[in-house]
Design an enzyme around this catalytic site. Structure first.
Site, PDB file in Angstrom:
ATOM      1  N   SER A  39       0.830  -1.204   0.000  1.00 33.18           N
ATOM      2  CA  SER A  39       0.000   0.000   0.000  1.00 33.18           C
ATOM      3  C   SER A  39       0.868   1.259   0.000  1.00 33.18           C
ATOM      4  O   SER A  39       0.576   2.233  -0.688  1.00 33.18           O
ATOM      5  CB  SER A  39      -0.938   0.002   1.204  1.00 33.18           C
ATOM      6  N   ARG A  53       0.605   3.621  -3.295  1.00 29.69           N
ATOM      7  CA  ARG A  53       0.006   4.944  -3.075  1.00 29.69           C
ATOM      8  C   ARG A  53       0.902   6.030  -3.672  1.00 29.69           C
ATOM      9  O   ARG A  53       0.450   6.872  -4.457  1.00 29.69           O
ATOM     10  CB  ARG A  53      -0.195   5.190  -1.588  1.00 29.69           C
ATOM     11  N   ASN A 112       0.006   8.052  -7.215  1.00 30.98           N
ATOM     12  CA  ASN A 112      -0.176   9.509  -7.204  1.00 30.98           C
ATOM     13  C   ASN A 112       0.775  10.196  -8.165  1.00 30.98           C
ATOM     14  O   ASN A 112       0.370  11.081  -8.922  1.00 30.98           O
ATOM     15  CB  ASN A 112       0.037  10.048  -5.783  1.00 30.98           C
TER      16      ASN A 112
END
Lengths: 286, 160
Positions: free
Chosen positions: A204, A208, A212
């Protein structure tokens, strides 16, 4: 890039500059999902450059650090240091002598690398092209290798601090008895759940940040495509629509750039805080 | 998108950065911050101490002034009492002296009076004898006698 069509533009910008360390030559095609013969030279160069920048800035501040009245530069560095130290203090109640500099490193390095996304999208490629490199992705955090390198290192640190706090036996015991209980029939479900929990953390974290930054980079490319549309309009005599495309490109680039500055800082902050949370959770146990 | 050697390279870079940050960046910066915090705390504590010291000194000074006031009024009282005593004493000696002087003057007057009386008595006797001898020497001439007697009487009156 004059002469490139829009359908080539985006794939071109998503190509890494790769070197095959086994063959000892530049790699032209990305062979395989996992290939440890290749290295992304652009990612490494920019990552090391940003790391060096971080070290140079903070080391020069640290060397001249005085307990008396601080200068403006030292005051700025101290603001960052105290900001990081306060965040760590909130989450982690223990000896911060390693965890706080770890958090500082993550925050500063990630933010500096993310900031490369704010460079004009074609300029680094042009400079690298002038130096003879066919591709150059300037944003290291949009390379999944960087984000996984960091998050897997964090996983190793989580495991290390867990074992250090609980001992190898205590950690192993917790792996098979938490969260359901110590009954032998529950060992396997417990262990499976714990492995999933442990692996979810680095995945994660890495996805992430990567997601992004990759998306942010892609949006900048899409905005840059408006420039192609403007060129096309001008070429076919549509001056009005050409100017509209151009103004649209400028306005959107400004808007997305401003928004992206927040994302740059936020992603660095999230990566830092979650790392501290994971390590402190690992130490404190279930 | 490809997992490749970059993963190891970036992990190594990350570890080196953590190490550098841990060894060379964090300790001096945090030491400087903590030393300054300590300095400020010490300074504030010293300021507090100074304030309370000042308060103490003020109180002490006030006490000393009060004590001095008390002492001074005591001295003034004593001086006043002493002055009164001295005045009373002087009065006493003065009146005694006066009385003594009056007494001596009186006794002197008395002795003088006695002496003068004695002299006068001798004088009168002498005059009486002289008068008598003159009377015996001459014939009594009334007119001559009268004048003589007048003179005699006058002498007596003057001599008295």
């Amino acid at each position: 890039m004059a002469g490139t069509s829009s359908s080539e533009y985006i794939p071109h910008h998503l190509q890494h500059l790769r070197y095959d360390v086994v063959q000892g030559e530049w790699a032209h095609a990305a062979d395989g999902i996992v290939n440890f013969h290749l290295i992304n030279v652009d990612t490494m160069v920019m990552g090391l450059l940003m790391g060096l920048l971080f070290f140079a800035i903070f080391y020069s501040a640290a060397r001249k650090a005085t307990a008396g009245v601080p200068g403006k530069f030292q005051a700025f560095i101290e603001i960052v240091v105290e900001f990081v130290d306060d965040r760590v203090k909130e989450v982690f109640h223990g000896d911060r002598r390693f965890l706080a500099p770890l958090a500082l490193t993550i925050f500063c390095w990630v933010v500096l690398m993310n900031m490369m996304d704010l460079l004009p999208i074609d300029v680094p490629g042009m400079i690298a092209g002038a130096a003879g490199a066919p591709h150059f992705r300037v944003l290291p955090t949009a390379d999944i290798n960087t984000t996984f390198a960091m998050s897997l290192t964090v996983l190793v640190l989580v495991l290390f601090f867990s074992v250090k706090a609980k001992g190898l036996g205590g950690f192993g015991h917790e792996l098979i008895t938490a969260p359901f209980g110590g009954h032998p029939a529950l060992w396997i479900p417990n262990f499976a759940l714990n492995v999933v929990e442990l692996l979810a953390k680095p995945v994660s974290l890495a996805m992430r940040l990567f997601g992004n930054m990759y998306a942010g980079e892609l949006v900048f490319m899409l905005i840059a495509l408006l420039g192609f549309a403007a060129t096309g309009s001008f070429a076919t005599g549509g001056v009005g629509s050409g100017i509209a495309f151009l103004l649209g490109q400028i306005a959107m680039a400004l808007a997305w750039g401003g928004f992206h500055i927040i994302i740059i800082l936020l992603q660095g902050f999230i990566f830092m805080v979650l790392t501290v949370v994971y390590i402190s959770m690992g130490q404190e146990g279930h | 998108m490809q997992i490749n050697l970059t993963l190891l390279g970036q992990a190594l870079a990350f570890l080196i950065l953590i190490g550098l940050s841990w060894k060379f960046i964090w300790p001096p910066l945090l030491n400087a911050i903590e030393a300054r915090q300590k300095k400020i705390a010490d300074g504030l504590a010293a300021a507090d101490r100074g304030q309370s010291d000042l308060e103490d000194a003020k109180n002490q000074a006030l006490a000393i002034v009060r004590e001095a006031h008390g002492k001074a009024s005591a001295v003034v009282d004593q001086a006043g009492r002493r002055a009164n005593e001295m005045v009373e004493e002087a009065k006493g000696t003065a009146s005694a002296e006066g009385a003594r002087m009056i007494a001596s003057a009186r006794s002197e007057v008395a002795t003088e009076t006695a002496r003068v009386r004695g002299e006068l008595r001798a004088e009168v006797a002498k005059l009486a004898v002289a008068g008598a001898s003159q009377l015996l020497k001459r014939e009594i001439d009334a007119k001559a006698h009268a004048a003589l007697l007048d003179e005699l009487a006058e002498q007596i009156v003057v001599a008295r």
